[in-house]
Every structure is written in structure tokens, then in C-alpha cells.
Design a protein around this motif. Sequence first.
Motif, short mmCIF file in Angstrom:
data_model
loop_
_atom_site.label_atom_id
_atom_site.label_comp_id
_atom_site.label_asym_id
_atom_site.label_seq_id
_atom_site.Cartn_x
_atom_site.Cartn_y
_atom_site.Cartn_z
N VAL A 1 0.79 69.55 15.28
CA VAL A 1 1.87 70.28 14.61
C VAL A 1 3.18 69.49 14.67
CG1 VAL A 1 0.84 72.52 15.30
CG2 VAL A 1 2.72 71.56 16.65
N LEU A 2 4.06 69.83 13.73
CA LEU A 2 5.45 69.35 13.77
C LEU A 2 6.33 70.56 13.98
CD1 LEU A 2 5.43 67.04 10.58
CD2 LEU A 2 4.91 66.40 12.96
N LEU A 3 7.45 70.37 14.62
CA LEU A 3 8.44 71.44 14.78
C LEU A 3 9.44 71.30 13.63
CD1 LEU A 3 8.97 71.16 18.64
CD2 LEU A 3 7.40 72.67 17.38
N GLN A 4 9.64 72.40 12.91
CA GLN A 4 10.56 72.36 11.77
C GLN A 4 11.98 72.64 12.23
OE1 GLN A 4 9.43 74.65 8.31
NE2 GLN A 4 11.34 74.20 7.25
N ILE A 5 12.87 71.75 11.82
CA ILE A 5 14.29 71.85 12.19
C ILE A 5 15.11 72.24 10.96
CG2 ILE A 5 16.25 70.63 13.23
CD1 ILE A 5 13.78 70.81 15.08
N HIS A 6 15.99 73.18 11.15
CA HIS A 6 16.87 73.62 10.07
C HIS A 6 18.05 72.66 9.98
CE1 HIS A 6 19.81 76.09 7.93
NE2 HIS A 6 18.77 76.73 7.44
N ILE A 7 18.06 71.83 8.92
CA ILE A 7 19.16 70.85 8.79
C ILE A 7 20.02 71.13 7.56
CG2 ILE A 7 17.98 68.99 10.02
CD1 ILE A 7 17.22 67.78 7.28
#
Length: 222
Positions: free
Chosen positions: A109-115
Amino acid sequence: MDIAANLKKVKEEIGAATLVAVSKTKPLEDIQAAYDAGQRIFGENKARELEEKAEKLPEDIQWHMIGHLQSNKVKYIAPFVSLIHSVDKMKLLKEINKRAKQNDRVIDVLLQIHIAKEESKFGMDEDEVRELLQNEAYKQLENIRVVGLMGMATFTENEARIKSEFNYLNELFQQIKNDYFSEQADFEVLSMGMSGDYPIALSCGSNMLRIGSAIFGEREYH
Ligand SMILES: *Cc1c(COP(=O)(O)O)cnc(C)c1O
């Protein structure tokens, strides 16, 4: 729409970075055309659509889940999904771990970052991602493997804005790698860049691009 020619052009531009061909809403024939031109990694943003397409297309396709994922949909893709880009909370990570375990596998998995500036986009901020990685419950999860971060820039013509968001994500990626994954060499994926902004993403250190319309043409939503 010459999918093979579009694919070739995109691949030349992105060099060694990994290409996820985003096939959401597109028919099986289009995916098969890209497959026949050599593409093996495809991305979808809905669990059921991903599951249905995977059943009908060649087995050696690596399917990536790139869209927002609800916990109750994880079971549909857990047996075979190759990478989930959109983990944005502990609850989801626990569910992925549980379903991976039932299928006797480990799910990357990847962790989704709010940018982005937009509220509409999903993802965690820096504090939330650090909190997750320090959580004792996270350390117990044996059937998931966090291999990187993902983010989506603001949808804008303002290239300086996009660039600063991607640069921020790259810096955060380096820090997180350093702080939590210094002994895990496979934390190495930085998934950022779509059809409208992938040249900027590449210049900011992306090594995985999620590209749809530049390969398959514009999407029609009904
Ligand atoms: C649809 C989508 C893409 C690809 O978008 P294009 O602009 O068609 O390249 C990339 N990432 C995510 C999360 C998406 O939902």
C-alpha cells in the motif's frame, strides 16, 4: 484514438519511472490494446469495476487501486490487487490487513497525503501520517506493507502551485523514509503525476505516474 502510439509517447517521456495506465471508465478493448502494446500495470478507482475487469483480462496484469477506497469494498480486490495507492486512515489499513490475511498474502500500500488546496481531495496531513506510523496497532499489522506515498496536486493552470505541492510531497517522502523506514529498503514509491501535470511531477522526484486520458483519451461520464 491510437492507444499504442499514445502509450509509446508517454513511456518515452517518463523514462525509468513506473507507469500506471489509468483505465477507469474505459472498456476492456482499450485495456487489451494497451496490454498488447506491452503495458502491464493498470489503475482503477472503483473496487467493483476493478474486480470485473480483472476477471476478464489477462492474468499477468498488475492491478492498482488508485481511488478512494471504502473499507467495505476491500474484500472485492484483496485476493489479487497489486498495490493500493489510497490508504488514508488506520481503519482502512486494518481492513486491508484482515482481508490480506484471509487470502494468505501481504498487500502493498501507499499512504495518501493531502497536498492540494482543494478540500475535495482525500488524504492525510503530515501529523496524521506520523501518528499512524507511530501507532502501536499499525506495528501489529503483518499482512500489509507500506511501500511509499501518493498525492494529487491541485487542479489548476498555476504551474508554480503544482510544483510547490509536488516538492512538498517529495520532501515529506524523504523525511518519512528517514524517520520510519530507514531499515526498510522497499519504502521507495512516490506516486504523483497525472496527464495534466506529469512532467512537473517527474521534475519533482516522482517515480510512479498515474496517467489516464493522455493514453486512453478523455473520459465520458454518464
Ligand atoms: C483518474 C485518476 C488519475 C488519472 O487522471 P488523468 O488526468 O486521466 O491522467 C490519476 N490518479 C487518480 C487518483 C485518478 O483518480
